[in-house]
Design a protein around this motif. Structure first.
Motif, PDB file in Angstrom:
ATOM      1  N   THR A 272       0.832  -1.204   0.000  1.00  0.00           N
ATOM      2  CA  THR A 272       0.000   0.000   0.000  1.00  0.00           C
ATOM      3  C   THR A 272       0.866   1.253   0.000  1.00  0.00           C
ATOM      4  O   THR A 272       0.628   2.204  -0.756  1.00  0.00           O
ATOM      5  N   GLU A 273       1.903   1.248   0.821  1.00  0.00           N
ATOM      6  CA  GLU A 273       2.802   2.404   0.876  1.00  0.00           C
ATOM      7  C   GLU A 273       3.596   2.553  -0.413  1.00  0.00           C
ATOM      8  O   GLU A 273       3.675   3.647  -0.996  1.00  0.00           O
TER       9      GLU A 273
ATOM     10  N   GLY B  56       1.355   3.397  -3.599  1.00  0.00           N
ATOM     11  CA  GLY B  56       0.863   4.767  -3.526  1.00  0.00           C
ATOM     12  C   GLY B  56       1.945   5.782  -3.835  1.00  0.00           C
ATOM     13  O   GLY B  56       1.673   6.833  -4.436  1.00  0.00           O
ATOM     14  N   THR B  57       3.178   5.489  -3.440  1.00  0.00           N
ATOM     15  CA  THR B  57       4.295   6.377  -3.741  1.00  0.00           C
ATOM     16  C   THR B  57       4.606   6.375  -5.235  1.00  0.00           C
ATOM     17  O   THR B  57       4.917   7.420  -5.825  1.00  0.00           O
ATOM     18  N   LEU B  58       4.511   5.215  -5.857  1.00  0.00           N
ATOM     19  CA  LEU B  58       4.785   5.124  -7.292  1.00  0.00           C
ATOM     20  C   LEU B  58       3.786   5.919  -8.125  1.00  0.00           C
ATOM     21  O   LEU B  58       4.158   6.530  -9.125  1.00  0.00           O
ATOM     22  N   LEU B  59       2.524   5.911  -7.705  1.00  0.00           N
ATOM     23  CA  LEU B  59       1.474   6.578  -8.482  1.00  0.00           C
ATOM     24  C   LEU B  59       0.668   7.494  -7.568  1.00  0.00           C
ATOM     25  O   LEU B  59      -0.373   7.114  -7.030  1.00  0.00           O
ATOM     26  N   PRO B  60       1.145   8.711  -7.355  1.00  0.00           N
ATOM     27  CA  PRO B  60       0.428   9.646  -6.482  1.00  0.00           C
ATOM     28  C   PRO B  60      -1.000   9.886  -6.989  1.00  0.00           C
ATOM     29  O   PRO B  60      -1.249   9.981  -8.192  1.00  0.00           O
TER      30      PRO B  60
ATOM     31  N   VAL C 205      -5.360   4.992  -5.236  1.00  0.00           N
ATOM     32  CA  VAL C 205      -5.822   4.411  -3.978  1.00  0.00           C
ATOM     33  C   VAL C 205      -5.594   2.911  -4.040  1.00  0.00           C
ATOM     34  O   VAL C 205      -5.397   2.344  -5.113  1.00  0.00           O
ATOM     35  N   VAL C 206      -5.623   2.280  -2.879  1.00  0.00           N
ATOM     36  CA  VAL C 206      -5.401   0.843  -2.802  1.00  0.00           C
ATOM     37  C   VAL C 206      -6.636   0.167  -2.227  1.00  0.00           C
ATOM     38  O   VAL C 206      -7.167   0.600  -1.197  1.00  0.00           O
ATOM     39  N   VAL C 207      -7.110  -0.861  -2.923  1.00  0.00           N
ATOM     40  CA  VAL C 207      -8.167  -1.733  -2.403  1.00  0.00           C
ATOM     41  C   VAL C 207      -7.504  -3.075  -2.138  1.00  0.00           C
ATOM     42  O   VAL C 207      -7.221  -3.839  -3.065  1.00  0.00           O
TER      43      VAL C 207
ATOM     44  N   VAL D  40      -6.851   2.679  -9.207  1.00  0.00           N
ATOM     45  CA  VAL D  40      -6.961   1.790  -8.049  1.00  0.00           C
ATOM     46  C   VAL D  40      -5.980   0.625  -8.183  1.00  0.00           C
ATOM     47  O   VAL D  40      -5.976  -0.090  -9.190  1.00  0.00           O
ATOM     48  N   TRP D  41      -5.187   0.451  -7.150  1.00  0.00           N
ATOM     49  CA  TRP D  41      -4.375  -0.748  -7.021  1.00  0.00           C
ATOM     50  C   TRP D  41      -5.217  -1.794  -6.291  1.00  0.00           C
ATOM     51  O   TRP D  41      -5.716  -1.537  -5.197  1.00  0.00           O
ATOM     52  N   ILE D  42      -5.367  -2.968  -6.880  1.00  0.00           N
ATOM     53  CA  ILE D  42      -6.137  -4.061  -6.279  1.00  0.00           C
ATOM     54  C   ILE D  42      -5.130  -5.094  -5.803  1.00  0.00           C
ATOM     55  O   ILE D  42      -4.374  -5.653  -6.608  1.00  0.00           O
TER      56      ILE D  42
END
Length: 282
Positions: free
Chosen positions: A66-67, A70-74, A77-79, A100-102
């Motif tokens: 998640t961290e 999220g840093t790679l793609l400001p 969001v992460v689900v 969204v990152w799943i």
């Protein structure tokens, strides 16, 4: 990190897909593999029953991913499976405007807990309900599969092609494990116990999708729709030349609301055949 606010997601994937792969490998190396076959009793919990397990590896790998993602793609969001378990409202981000990152940190937790190497880490990137890229890492087996929409699917750098089932041979179909199905779902899936098909219970969903994309398995038929179990694998199958359909003949939607069970298969003809059997059992 995105270098300019005007960069498109497609451009981000061209530049950063390898960085995502590195993030997945790092999370597995730090939080999953050190606990493989070394889990202590206090590191394993139940979520919704004895067949729904979670470990410290799941939780800590998801936090790290998640961290890092999220840093790679400001602005993304992460689900993640464990975050949604803690707060089901976060699942709604799949239908929002942000990328969204799943994430499923350990797909096949039961296998992981029992010391079986049949587990993997699944990450997919979706936008407005469309899965754009996926990363599937079977860490204990040293296998890494990737797919980017429109650019193909690859396993350890080699392009995947699902191909077509051999004529005259029974279709091997991995189905939702009986431990995870209701009586109604069992009735629907029972339509697959027919001439010309050879159903079997599934293991890790992500690894079953990889087997379809490699042409080693003809189809899957699943009765649940949690996006973290399916998003990465469905794109892998699509980009290897396969197809997926719900019982109503529509493609599976990661945002939910699908008619279940659904199937993913090596080619369109096989998907239509399995979906037709599931529909007839409704």
């Amino acid at each position: 990190m995105i270098e300019a606010t005007t960069e498109t997601i497609d451009e981000f994937l061209t530049r950063c897909s390898a960085h995502v792969e590195d993030a997945v490998r790092r999370a597995a190396a730090a939080e999953i593999l050190p606990r493989f076959r070394r889990l202590a009793a206090h590191e394993v919990d139940q979520k919704n029953g004895p067949h729904d397990l979670v470990t410290d590896a799941d939780r800590l790998a998801e936090l790290r991913l998640t961290e890092d993602l999220g840093t790679l793609l400001p602005g993304s969001v992460v689900v993640g499976e464990e975050a949604v378990h803690a707060d089901p409202a976060t699942y709604a981000a799949l239908g929002g405007e942000a990328p969204v990152w799943i994430v499923d940190p350990v797909d096949g937790t039961r296998q992981f807990v029992h010391g079986d190497d049949g587990f993997c880490t699944l990450v997919a990137l979706a936008h407005r309900g469309v899965v754009l890229a996926s990363w599937t890492y079977a860490a204990a087996r040293g296998q890494f599969a990737t797919a980017i929409r429109g650019r193909g699917a690859f396993l350890d750098g080699e392009r995947l092609s699902a191909g077509s089932p051999e004529p005259g041979r029974d279709l091997v179909v991995a189905t939702s494990h009986p431990d995870y199905t209701t009586d109604e779902e069992k009735r629907a899936l029972s339509a697959l116990w027919t001439d010309g098909l050879a159903p079997r219970p599934c293991g890790s969903a992500g690894l079953e999708y990889l087997a379809v994309a490699r042409g080693e398995l003809d189809a899957v038929a699943f009765s649940w729709e949690a996006a973290w179990d399916h998003a990465a694998g469905l794109l892998l199958v699509e980009e290897a030349g396969g197809a997926h359909l719900t019982r109503t003949g529509e493609p599976f939607r990661v945002t939910g609301g699908n008619t279940l069970p659904f199937t993913a298969a090596r080619n369109s003809a096989t998907a239509r055949r399995v979906a037709g059997l599931l529909r007839a059992a409704a």
